[in-house]
Design an enzyme around this catalytic site. Structure first.
Site, PDB file in Angstrom:
ATOM      1  CD  GLU A  47     -35.828 -34.988   0.709  1.00 55.02           C
ATOM      2  OE1 GLU A  47     -35.147 -34.188  -0.018  1.00 55.02           O
ATOM      3  OE2 GLU A  47     -36.942 -34.717   0.796  1.00 55.02           O
ATOM      4  CG  ASP A 103     -41.070 -38.767  -5.486  1.00 51.21           C
ATOM      5  OD1 ASP A 103     -40.315 -38.574  -4.189  1.00 51.21           O
ATOM      6  OD2 ASP A 103     -42.327 -38.564  -5.746  1.00 51.21           O
ATOM      7  CE  LYS A 146     -41.292 -29.263  -4.444  1.00 51.66           C
ATOM      8  NZ  LYS A 146     -42.219 -30.473  -4.139  1.00 51.66           N
ATOM      9  CD1 TRP A 155     -45.993 -36.108 -12.283  1.00 54.59           C
ATOM     10  CD2 TRP A 155     -47.408 -34.595 -12.426  1.00 54.59           C
ATOM     11  NE1 TRP A 155     -45.552 -35.019 -11.663  1.00 54.59           N
ATOM     12  CE2 TRP A 155     -46.283 -33.820 -11.663  1.00 54.59           C
ATOM     13  CE3 TRP A 155     -48.620 -33.880 -12.464  1.00 54.59           C
ATOM     14  CZ2 TRP A 155     -46.108 -32.757 -11.344  1.00 54.59           C
ATOM     15  CZ3 TRP A 155     -48.376 -32.305 -12.369  1.00 54.59           C
ATOM     16  CH2 TRP A 155     -47.334 -31.714 -11.612  1.00 54.59           C
ATOM     17  NE  ARG A 171     -36.624 -31.526  -0.914  1.00 51.66           N
ATOM     18  CZ  ARG A 171     -37.641 -31.905  -1.521  1.00 51.66           C
ATOM     19  NH1 ARG A 171     -38.411 -31.411  -2.377  1.00 51.66           N
ATOM     20  NH2 ARG A 171     -37.957 -33.312  -1.131  1.00 51.66           N
ATOM     21  CD  GLU A 230     -45.067 -39.207  -1.487  1.00 53.39           C
ATOM     22  OE1 GLU A 230     -44.142 -38.616  -0.827  1.00 53.39           O
ATOM     23  OE2 GLU A 230     -45.740 -38.932  -2.553  1.00 53.39           O
ATOM     24  NE  ARG A 270     -40.130 -37.822 -10.922  1.00 57.07           N
ATOM     25  CZ  ARG A 270     -41.190 -37.728 -10.129  1.00 57.07           C
ATOM     26  NH1 ARG A 270     -42.448 -38.167 -10.830  1.00 57.07           N
ATOM     27  NH2 ARG A 270     -41.234 -37.686  -8.821  1.00 57.07           N
ATOM     28  CD  GLU A 281     -43.249 -32.454  -7.195  1.00 53.54           C
ATOM     29  OE1 GLU A 281     -43.607 -32.253  -6.123  1.00 53.54           O
ATOM     30  OE2 GLU A 281     -43.283 -33.618  -7.496  1.00 53.54           O
TER      31      GLU A 281
END
Ligand code: GCW
Length: 667
Positions: free
Chosen positions: A363, A341, A264, A502, A301, A369, A312, A268
């Site tokens: 993935e 996400d 990764k 976010w 990734r 989550e 995004r 982030e």
């Protein structure tokens, strides 16, 4: 007097149970789907020399097969690939053939799962050669987005102490064809590559090897600097390259079949090649060259997004598409199924199908989550199948799933969540299997094959993910979760101090006109990243599939939906339908009591209770919040809210250990 006798009897029974009946032990879910009744000690022969894998295969047959003698053979029958197998059965015996030991072990698990009784031949080949779990486990034992306790890996006591759960984990994976595991979090600590940790990793690799499971590690791209003490981690720097080469040599001297790295980078806040003005491809290729002599791979990734990009959902494509054809052949670009996400529902990431000169892997996220953690029933196979409806299985090379496994006795924190681990393995082996078939297999093995149980439960599992979508974010809504823990609703979440992508308001854009993120050609134009036919479909507000409507469009509150309702009314009905579904699940489960042991019955009943309460919480929070913009009443035939908005805003989740959602939420 009567009372006394009864109690004495009770005490005697307890004593008897305690001494002589270990089968009365509490059912804690630890056996997963591997509950085969004892076999008949069937004869099993193998034409070749013993190996640890063959020994396991023979042992499984002896312990669990109740039938004619079994012969294991190294043979390349017909179109069998390396891990493929064939099973020939007649009334004299079963013959399992494969070119490899692991293929034979897979054949044995297939035999035990299917328990075939009729003569015939079964041939199985895995669709993908890499079927990998990604653990987001940290060296301190915590698990990012893990809801099943701490990490299974006991780093502190490794390498000296080997928990019996390591082999149990490997066996469970082998039984469903998973053949790789990335042990640590993609937000990787540099110490994962320290000699101390590599020695511990070696021990795990040794336990997993006989089950056909290769170990991989997530790496921190900044390791040369952070761990090696170099002044830079620039992939073009000669000392940096040498550091990686030495590290690879060390790894392979300990673990000769080490699978490779998962990275990764520049995402982030993680380190990456962009820090040094190099591209993702340049960073990935440097590592690929280092691993190449050993047969290792790099999984790089594509989960990247920048605060400057207003949408995004477009990022992975904008950043990676121009790199098509620039990666070495031992690099696989790992792309999340959806462009944002792991939301309860997303359209597929348009990178799939548009990087024909690059190896891609999908993935998936097995850990929930964004689907109620280990508290909500959400059978995910239908979601993954939805992905494969748009993305041809042959256009990708491998499959990864973010694990939902921890050290809880039932492994996944919820008996029903074990189905997602199971389904991931089965779909990675064969994406053509239907979600129903997989649910059927799992239910029959995990509980009972009785159709009075399996049929209603299968129907419930099949509807479960849609129910979650409905009570959380129907019609293409997304990312309106409470900040950080991603469990409850917080559509009002906005913080001017935080990057806008976010916050929740950024994703739903509710205003007096309507609701939804405009990604049409007159909005962010994310639609243009899809193939022409789909771009046109998604772009047209009247033709766009309604499950993606608010993903692609900002839609007026009075927009007429296909069933004739206005958007607002339909939204209310969807939230309500989600809640009603969960109540229906509760009733179905209550009727299953006669078929299930008391412990798992009660545990699942409790979880459904939590889910029903949470579903109402979601519905009330979202409808009351959006109502401020729609300024319309909640239709009479929708259950009215039981909360009020201000209270909901003041409620906070009392987060348990490691961000696990608790069974309640406190002020
Ligand atoms: O889904 C988000 C999660 C992060 C995760 C990140 C990623 C491992 O909220 O916890 O970090 O994605 O996939 O890298």
């Amino acid at each position: 007097m009567k009372y006394l006798v009864k109690n004495m009897l009770g005490a005697m029974t307890m004593l008897l149970i305690g001494i002589g009946a270990p089968t009365m032990m509490a059912e804690d879910g630890s056996s997963l789907w591997l509950r085969m009744p004892p076999g008949s000690g069937a004869e099993v022969t193998a034409a070749m020399k013993s190996t640890p894998t063959l020994d396991i295969a023979k042992d499984e047959v002896r312990r669990y097969w109740k039938g004619v003698p079994v012969t294991l053979l190294h043979e390349k029958v017909g179109r069998l690939r390396r891990e493929g197998f064939s099973i020939d059965i007649d009334d004299k015996g079963v013959r399992i053939s494969s070119p490899t030991d692991i293929g034979l072990l897979y054949g044995v698990y297939h035999l035990l799962r299917e328990q075939p009784t009729e003569s015939g031949t079964i041939v199985e080949n895995p669709t993908y050669s890499r079927r990998i779990l990604n653990h987001w486990d940290n060296p301190d034992g915590t698990v990012e987005r893990g809801y099943a306790g701490n990490s299974l890996w006991e780093w502190d006591s490794l390498p000296a102490t080997i928990s019996s759960r390591y082999a149990g984990y490997a066996r469970a994976n082998a039984s469903i064809g998973i053949n790789g595991t990335v042990l640590n979090n993609v937000n990787a600590k540099a110490e994962a590559l320290s000699t101390e940790y590599l020695r511990k990793t070696k021990v795990l690799a040794d336990v997993f090897r006989p089950y056909g499971i290769r170990v991989y590690l997530s790496i921190n791209f900044g390791s040369p600097k952070r761990l090696g003490g170099l002044p830079t981690s620039d992939p073009f720097d000669q000392d940096v390259k040498r550091w990686w080469r030495d590290k690879a040599k060390e790894i392979y001297s300990l673990i000769p079949d080490f699978g490779g790295f998962l990275v990764k980078a520049n995402s982030e806040g993680t380190a990456g090649p962009l820090d040094y003005g190099r591209s993702h491809a340049e960073g990935a290729n440097m590592l690929a060259d280092v691993l190449k002599p050993y047969g290792g791979i790099v999984m790089w990734r594509a989960f990247v997004y920048h605060p400057e990009e207003p949408d995004r959902a477009k990022q992975a494509y904008s950043e990676f598409k121009p790199l098509d054809g620039k990666f070495r052949d031992n690099v696989i670009v790992q792309v999340k199924n959806g462009p944002i996400d792991f939301q309860p529902r997303e359209p597929y990431t348009p990178l799939f199908g548009s990087m024909s000169a690059t190896k891609l892997m999908v993935e998936f996220q097995i850990t929930q989550e964004y689907l109620g953690h280990a508290n909500h029933l959400a059978y995910l196979a239908p979601m993954w199948k939805e992905f494969f409806e748009y993305v041809s299985p042959s256009s990708i090379t491998s499959v990864a799933g973010v694990a939902n496994i921890g050290n809880d006795s039932n492994w996944c924190g919820y008996d029903m969540a074990q189905a997602n681990w199971y389904a991931f393995g089965r779909l990675a082996w064969n994406p053509e299997l239907s979600a129903e078939e997989i649910a059927d297999e799992w239910l029959s093995q995990t509980f009972t094959p009785d159709t009075a149980f399996v049929d209603p439960m299968k129907e419930m599992m099949m509807q479960s993910r849609e129910a979650v979508v409905n009570y959380m974010m129907p019609l293409g809504l997304h990312h309106i979760f409470a900040k950080d823990h991603h469990y409850g609703p917080q559509p009002w979440f906005f913080d001017p101090e935080l990057r806008v992508d976010w916050t929740a308001t950024h994703y739903h854009k509710a205003d007096s006109e309507g609701l939804g993120f405009d990604r049409s050609s007159t909005g962010s134009d994310a639609v243009s990243q899809y193939p022409e036919n789909l771009a046109a479909l998604f772009d047209d507000i009247n033709r766009c599939p309604e499950e993606y409507l608010l993903w692609f469009h900002h839609v007026g509150w009075n927009h007429k939906m296909r069933n004739g309702r206005s958007l607002w009314n339909e939204l209310c009905h969807r939230y309500d339908a989600g809640v009603q579904e969960v109540r229906r699940f509760q009733k179905i489960w209550d009727r299953m009591e006669p078929y299930v042991d008391a412990d798992r019955f009660a545990a699942i009943q409790d979880k459904l209770k939590i889910q029903a309460r949470d579903a109402v919480w979601w519905k009330d929070a979202c409808l009351l919040y959006f109502q401020q913009f729609s300024c319309q009443p909640i239709p009479y035939d929708v259950e009215p809210p039981v909360h009020n908005l201000q209270d909901m805003k003041e409620f906070r989740l009392n987060l348990g250990i490691h961000g696990n959602a608790p069974h309640g939420f406190n002020k």
